[in-house]
Enzyme design. Structure first.
Site, PDB file in Angstrom:
ATOM      1  CB  SER A 183      -0.950   0.003   1.196  1.00 52.27           C
ATOM      2  OG  SER A 183      -0.199   0.052   2.389  1.00 52.27           O
ATOM      3  CG  HIS A 211      -4.264  -1.689  -1.224  1.00 52.65           C
ATOM      4  ND1 HIS A 211      -4.893  -0.460  -1.320  1.00 52.65           N
ATOM      5  CD2 HIS A 211      -3.845  -1.797   0.056  1.00 52.65           C
ATOM      6  CE1 HIS A 211      -4.841   0.147  -0.148  1.00 52.65           C
ATOM      7  NE2 HIS A 211      -4.224  -0.640   0.707  1.00 52.65           N
ATOM      8  CE  LYS A 242      -7.652  -1.019   1.624  1.00 56.61           C
ATOM      9  NZ  LYS A 242      -7.209  -2.112   2.501  1.00 56.61           N
TER      10      LYS A 242
END
Ligand SMILES: *Cc1c(COP(=O)(O)O)cnc(C)c1O
Length: 395
Positions: A183, A211, A242
């Protein structure tokens, strides 16, 4: 006793403040989006959400959630195995397995719980977990709850991984664990090489796609798509918080027998509430949208490539990225904070990160691109970066 404890806490908090590490919550009064309204009424362009596909306030998802409130109620007041499994939970699990090309899925309240509940039920002190040094905090905590022998390798360092695999040959089962996208840098785990080493040294693999899912790979199916390894990785964990709508929820998906055993023994699944039906319904809708079109993934890829290209051309030091995370390297902690503050004045919301979140002398601003960003918004941000960058002698 509390009087003593209180002064101890006050002391701890003032230490955090003095170190410049105190975290403030910034209040947003609008839905999540490429434009957000702050509590002071100011509207800013948002470049620090994990809203990669721009779905956090998508009208179809909102409608699916509203419909489920009417058909399935607000909450289930139960864990899954008592009376907390609705048809929607099963459908969402099947949708996730289809998306990743896996055999079965188990839902959790969050990916933090998925990672917290994956190791301990599967591995014992006879086994080995070999973990990337930059893995997410929830993986680190999950590994702590498990009695398996622990090995750590430098971030994406395949020579180090090979050494750790050699050292772990004494154990019965070996599990290599990695984030899909890291990240802070935006780099992708070299899953092709990890897979090769797993075959050579007889190990299994777990990838946390939090992610990377919805972002990486031609159709956004994550790092297993990028490296043509769909269906070949034993365990994938991920979040619905996300790219996938951004509400709440996590999952573990992978080999059938692994998921079967997690349903029997994984503590955050057995002892924590089911996700609300409206979240499950919106998730089902989301994966149905993903089945129909890759438009958003393509928009995200175009936006990211455009942003990186123009920022580099302007002279900024952008870390090579294979995701929607762009790290603008500034190296100096104070500069990262000053630049983020000046950008906010220009209407661009980004966050500067510095030690200990990133290594010493590697302070940076992290920019997260979304499919929701319009090209004028990207241009406005790039111009603001250039203006502030010149003022601060960064370019
Ligand atoms: C965000 C994130 C998590 C936590 O996900 P939640 O669903 O918010 O708990 C776990 N792992 C990684 C790699 C993440 O980036």
């Amino acid at each position: 006793m509390y009087q003593n404890f209180k002064s101890h806490l006050e002391n701890e908090i003032s230490n955090i403040r003095e170190a410049g590490l105190f975290k403030n919550e910034r209040i947003i009064v609008s839905p999540q989006g490429s434009v957000i309204r702050l509590a002071n009424g100011k509207e800013v362009l948002n470049f620090c959400a994990n809203n990669y596909l721009g779905l956090s306030n998508n009208s179809d998802l909102v409608q699916a959630a509203k419909d489920a409130l009417d058909t399935h109620g607000y909450g289930v007041s139960s864990v899954r195995f008592i009376c907390g499994t609705q048809d929607l939970h099963k459908q969402l699990e099947a949708s996730i397995a289809r998306f990743f090309g896996t055999e079965d899925t188990i839902l959790y309240a969050a990916c933090f719980d998925a990672n917290g509940g994956v190791f301990e039920p599967l591995l014992t002190e006879d086994d080995a977990i070999i973990s990337d040094s930059l893995n997410h905090a929830s993986i680190i905590d999950g590994v702590r709850l498990c009695k398996a022998q622990r090995y750590r390798y430098g971030n994406a360092d395949m020579e180090d991984l090979e050494n750790q695999l050699k050292a772990a040959q004494a154990q019965r089962f070996r599990l290599i664990v990695t984030d899909g996208v890291f990240s802070m840098d935006g780099n992708v785990a070299p899953l092709d090489k990890i897979y090769h080493l797993s075959e050579k040294y007889n190990a299994m693999i777990m990838v946390d796609e939090s992610h990377s899912a919805g972002v990486v790979g031609e159709t956004g199916r994550g790092v297993t798509e990028l490296y043509h390894l769909r269906g070949k990785i034993e365990i994938i964990t991920g979040t619905l918080g996300k790219a996938f709508g951004g509400a709440i929820g996590g999952f573990t998906t992978g080999k059938k027998e692994i998921i079967d055993l997690l349903r029997q023994r994984s503590r955050p699944y057995l002892f924590s509430n089911s996700i609300p039906p409206m979240v499950a319904a919106a998730g089902i809708k989301l994966f149905a949208m993903m089945d129909e079109t890759n438009e958003l993934q393509e928009k995200l890829h175009t936006n990211t490539a455009y942003f990186v290209k123009r920022m580099k051309a302007a002279g900024f030091d952008i870390k090579p990225t294979e995701s929607a995370i762009c790290a603008l390297m500034l190296y100096d902690a104070k500069l990262s904070q000053d630049m983020a503050a000046m950008l906010l004045e220009e209407g661009i919301y980004v966050i500067g990160f510095y030690y200990p979140v990133v290594p010493k002398d590697l302070a940076r601003i992290r920019i997260q691109i979304s499919a929701a960003h319009q090209s004028e918004q990207l241009d406005k941000a790039i111009e603001a970066f250039m203006k502030v960058g010149k003022e601060l002698n960064v370019i």
